[in-house]
Design an enzyme around this catalytic site. Structure first.
Site, PDB file in Angstrom:
ATOM      1  N   LYS A  93     -11.932   1.124  -1.805  1.00  0.00           N
ATOM      2  CA  LYS A  93     -10.909   1.560  -2.765  1.00  0.00           C
ATOM      3  C   LYS A  93     -11.492   1.510  -4.110  1.00  0.00           C
ATOM      4  CE  LYS A  93      -7.594   1.030   0.750  1.00  0.00           C
ATOM      5  NZ  LYS A  93      -7.098   0.085   1.661  1.00  0.00           N
ATOM      6  N   HIS A 123      -5.490  -3.267  -2.876  1.00  0.00           N
ATOM      7  CA  HIS A 123      -5.231  -2.310  -4.005  1.00  0.00           C
ATOM      8  C   HIS A 123      -5.088  -3.108  -5.285  1.00  0.00           C
ATOM      9  CE1 HIS A 123      -4.321   0.972  -1.112  1.00  0.00           C
ATOM     10  NE2 HIS A 123      -3.566  -0.220  -0.511  1.00  0.00           N
ATOM     11  N   SER A 138       0.763  -1.168  -0.016  1.00  0.00           N
ATOM     12  CA  SER A 138       0.040   0.031  -0.035  1.00  0.00           C
ATOM     13  C   SER A 138       0.749   1.223  -0.123  1.00  0.00           C
ATOM     14  CB  SER A 138      -0.993  -0.018   1.266  1.00  0.00           C
ATOM     15  OG  SER A 138      -0.222  -0.313   2.338  1.00  0.00           O
TER      16      SER A 138
END
Ligand SMILES: *Cc1c(COP(=O)(O)O)cnc(C)c1O
Length: 386
Positions: A237, A206, A178
């Site tokens: 996200k 991610h 990250s």
């Protein structure tokens, strides 16, 4: 006195240049945001596909609230589990190519659940040194022995696995790191897991939505599939909303339903969110064009920085860290950009190792070439300044 001690500790944090401040936004998440009465071009969010403010997703939340009400009212094992959660879990499992999935309110809670429930006293956890804090916290909660290996170092990991006296072994890693943006060596990790009969817990916070065909994530990117893998995906996200899930073998997921404390002892996420997340999944699957644009923006940023004074970390993902070094220098750089109306967060220890403070530039498909060019122009100017 207790409170005076805290004051002294706060002063010490301040002296080290580590005080953090929250900034209240006055507009929805996007490349342009209102803050402190001014518009900023933002490179801060993890909204990689620009879905957080997507009209279809806003409508889906409203629709979900109409259909399911506002709150869940109870935890999943009492009366807070709705048909909307079931439908979402099936869709998530299918999306990731896993047998079954279980949904959580946040990625932090999903990671606590995965690590602390699947490893216990007498077991050993092997964790990449740069893993997300929530995976570290899960390991501490588990009471298993925690062995951290140097970042992405498969040979060190192999050595640790060979010499462990532990009863059971669990390997834990971010897929996309990250704060660095680089990828874990997933094929090598899975190979070691198989050779040492270990479970492999992967946090794809991610990768989901960004990597792989249809945004199916890091496992799809490497074309990997194994019942040994326990996959965590987060939904705040690229998915643009909130929540998380764990996907994997049906027996693993059932064990989590029975035993995961961060699942059992908390109110279920609103079913309206579960309902809206189905729209997120559809949008992610159809976002090939946005993913292609994201890759072009990444190339443009990387091609436009000369790495004279500050170095871009070796990353092919939308997370593009500019390594600055000192805390104060990183803060000063962030402040100079801020002055010019461009918002890029400075990331300092303890989030990253000492001496590697950085600007974490995060790109979104909602950015334009002109946005990236504006950032490049400012960084070049600041790099040339004394
Ligand atoms: C953001 C993040 C989490 C936590 O997810 P939330 O849904 O925000 O709680 C977990 N792991 C990684 C790698 C993350 O970046």
């Amino acid at each position: 006195m207790f409170i005076d001690d805290l004051r002294a500790d706060l002063d010490e944090i301040d002296r080290l240049g580590l005080t953090r401040r929250r900034r209240a936004l006055g507009s929805p998440c996007g490349p342009r945001v209102q803050r402190d009465g001014r518009e900023y071009l933002s490179f801060c969010s993890n909204d990689y596909l620009g879905l957080a403010a997507d009209p279809a997703l806003r409508a889906a939340i409203a629709d979900g609230a109409q259909q399911w009400g506002a709150g869940a009212g109870a935890s999943h094992l009492v009366s807070g589990h709705y048909a909307a959660h079931d439908v979402l879990e099936s869709a998530l499992a299918a999306f990731c190519g896993c047998e079954r999935a279980i949904s959580f309110s946040t990625g932090y809670m999903a990671n606590l659940a995965a690590v602390a429930t699947l490893a216990g006293r007498g077991d050993a956890i092997f964790a990449d040194r740069l893993n997300h804090a929530s995976l570290v916290d899960g390991a501490l909660l588990s009471r298993a022995r925690l062995c951290r290996y140097p970042h992405t170092d498969l040979s060190q990991l192999a050595r640790l696995l060979e010499t462990t006296p532990a009863r059971r072994r669990v390997i834990v890693s971010d897929t996309v790191f990250s704060m660095d943006g680089d990828l874990a060596p997933l094929p090598g990790l899975l190979d070691l897991a198989e050779r040492h009969d270990a479970l492999l817990i992967l946090d794809d916070a991610h990768g989901l939505g960004v990597l792989g065909p249809e945004g199916r994530g890091s496992l799809a990117h490497f074309d990997l599939c194994s019942p040994r893998v326990v996959l965590i995906g987060t939904l705040g996200k690229a998915a643009g909303l909130a929540g998380a899930f764990i996907a994997g073998d049906g027996r693993v997921i059932e064990w989590l339903v029975q035993r995961a404390r961060s699942y059992i002892f908390t109110t279920a996420a609103p079913p309206a969110l579960a309902h809206a997340l189905l729209t997120s999944l559809l949008l992610i699957r159809g976002a090939d064009e946005a993913r292609a644009r994201l890759r072009q923006l990444i190339d443009r940023l990387r091609g436009g920085l000369s790495a004279r004074r500050w170095r871009l970390a070796d990353s092919a993902t939308p997370i593009q860290p500019l390594i600055v070094g000192g805390n104060r220098e990183a803060l000063a750089l962030s402040a100079a950009l801020d002055e010019a109306g461009v918002w890029v967060p400075a990331i300092r220890p303890p989030t990253v190792p000492e001496g590697t403070a950085r600007l974490r530039i995060s790109l979104s498909a909602a950015h334009s070439y002109a946005d990236v060019d504006r950032l490049l122009e400012l960084l070049r100017g600041l790099e040339a300044a004394p």
